[in-house]
Design an enzyme around this catalytic site. Structure first.
Site, short mmCIF file in Angstrom:
data_model
loop_
_atom_site.label_atom_id
_atom_site.label_comp_id
_atom_site.label_asym_id
_atom_site.label_seq_id
_atom_site.Cartn_x
_atom_site.Cartn_y
_atom_site.Cartn_z
CG HIS A 175 -2.18 -0.87 1.21
ND1 HIS A 175 -2.84 -1.29 2.17
CD2 HIS A 175 -3.08 -0.99 0.22
CE1 HIS A 175 -3.95 -1.73 2.02
NE2 HIS A 175 -4.18 -1.79 0.58
CB CYS A 275 -2.97 0.40 8.71
SG CYS A 275 -1.50 0.26 7.53
#
Length: 282
Positions: A175, A275
């Site tokens: 990511h 996150c």
């Protein structure tokens, strides 16, 4: 003038975050290189680490809302993957891994129930702030492992902001938010400043980042491996994993205030401070 007084004055701005407590946290499958279902997980410790992160945000004066966790969705704690919110417009998520697909509807429902009327659910695979980073003027958009390139155009149409595509090439940094974060958003007086790990990106993407952000903080392999780039900044306070001390020293030399927190249990699922943190920009 002393060296300390010569540092830029970094002014924090109030933020609004959405988080999800890891009451059902587990590593039951492997959808990134950090996950090992055979490694024991301590749910209580994960909850304590998450609570410490949430309380840091509140200590800095930020607003934190919470989504109720759902049994059977152990990765719901990683709220950043579930939406991108700019100017009150919400672009939801569409996950690549089937194990996480159901999370998107729970977050969509939270936004609708809390008065957000401009909510769009994507048609393309789009893992939200996992792969989208707002700089104040541009939306940096990652692809290569999770979010489809076509989702970048969809985000531009939905959110009405310019999008710059970046390709990730190292599967450990699957990511964008594991390889890049925004230290300071752009203002009328100053451009945005970012930190990133160059080796996580394709050659062309590195050239784009060099052109757009010539004063970026360049992270080392050691910074990246401890999830030091999975950080959250309010323009002054930068929340980092406890292991990211070298990166913290470089940020302090630029006038930022590094704030270290333990996310070792959450990292077993491939997550860190960012996150766990979805930012709501109204």
């Amino acid at each position: 003038m002393t060296e300390a007084s010569a540092l830029p004055v970094r002014v924090p701005t109030p933020r609004h975050y959405l988080m999800c407590p890891p009451r059902h946290f587990a590593v039951e499958y492997a959808i990134n290189p950090w996950m090992d279902p055979d490694q024991p997980v301590d749910v209580q410790r994960a909850l304590e680490q998450w609570t410490g992160l949430r309380d840091l945000y509140r200590k800095f004066g930020h607003t934190v809302d919470e989504v109720s966790p759902v049994p059977g969705l152990p990765d719901m704690v990683f709220a950043a993957n579930s939406g991108t919110v700019i100017d009150g417009r919400v672009l939801g998520a569409r996950f690549r891994a089937p194990q996480r697909c159901a999370e998107a509807e729970h977050f969509r429902r939270w936004f609708v129930e809390h008065g957000y009327r401009d909510v769009t659910m994507p048609r393309q695979i789009n893992e939200a702030e996992g792969d989208f980073a707002w700089t104040g003027r541009l939306l940096l958009a990652g692809t290569g492992f999770r979010t489809d390139p076509a989702a970048h155009g969809e985000a531009q149409e939905s959110l009405g902001v310019p999008v710059v595509s970046l390709r990730l090439t190292d599967p450990r940094y699957y990511h964008l938010d594991t390889a890049l974060f925004v230290l300071s958003e752009a203002t009328e007086a100053a451009p945005a400043r970012i930190a990133y790990y160059p080796e996580a990106f394709s050659r062309g993407s590195r050239r784009v980042l060099e052109r757009l952000f010539p004063d970026a903080v360049l992270a080392t392999a050691q910074d990246a491996e401890c999830f030091g780039l999975n950080a959250v900044s309010d323009g002054r306070n930068v929340v980092l994993p406890v292991e990211a001390t070298a990166l913290g020293e470089r940020l302090a030399a630029l006038g930022y205030e590094p704030v270290f927190t333990d996310i070792s249990e959450l990292r077993k699922a491939g997550g860190g401070p960012k996150c766990c943190t979805l930012e709501i920009r109204k």
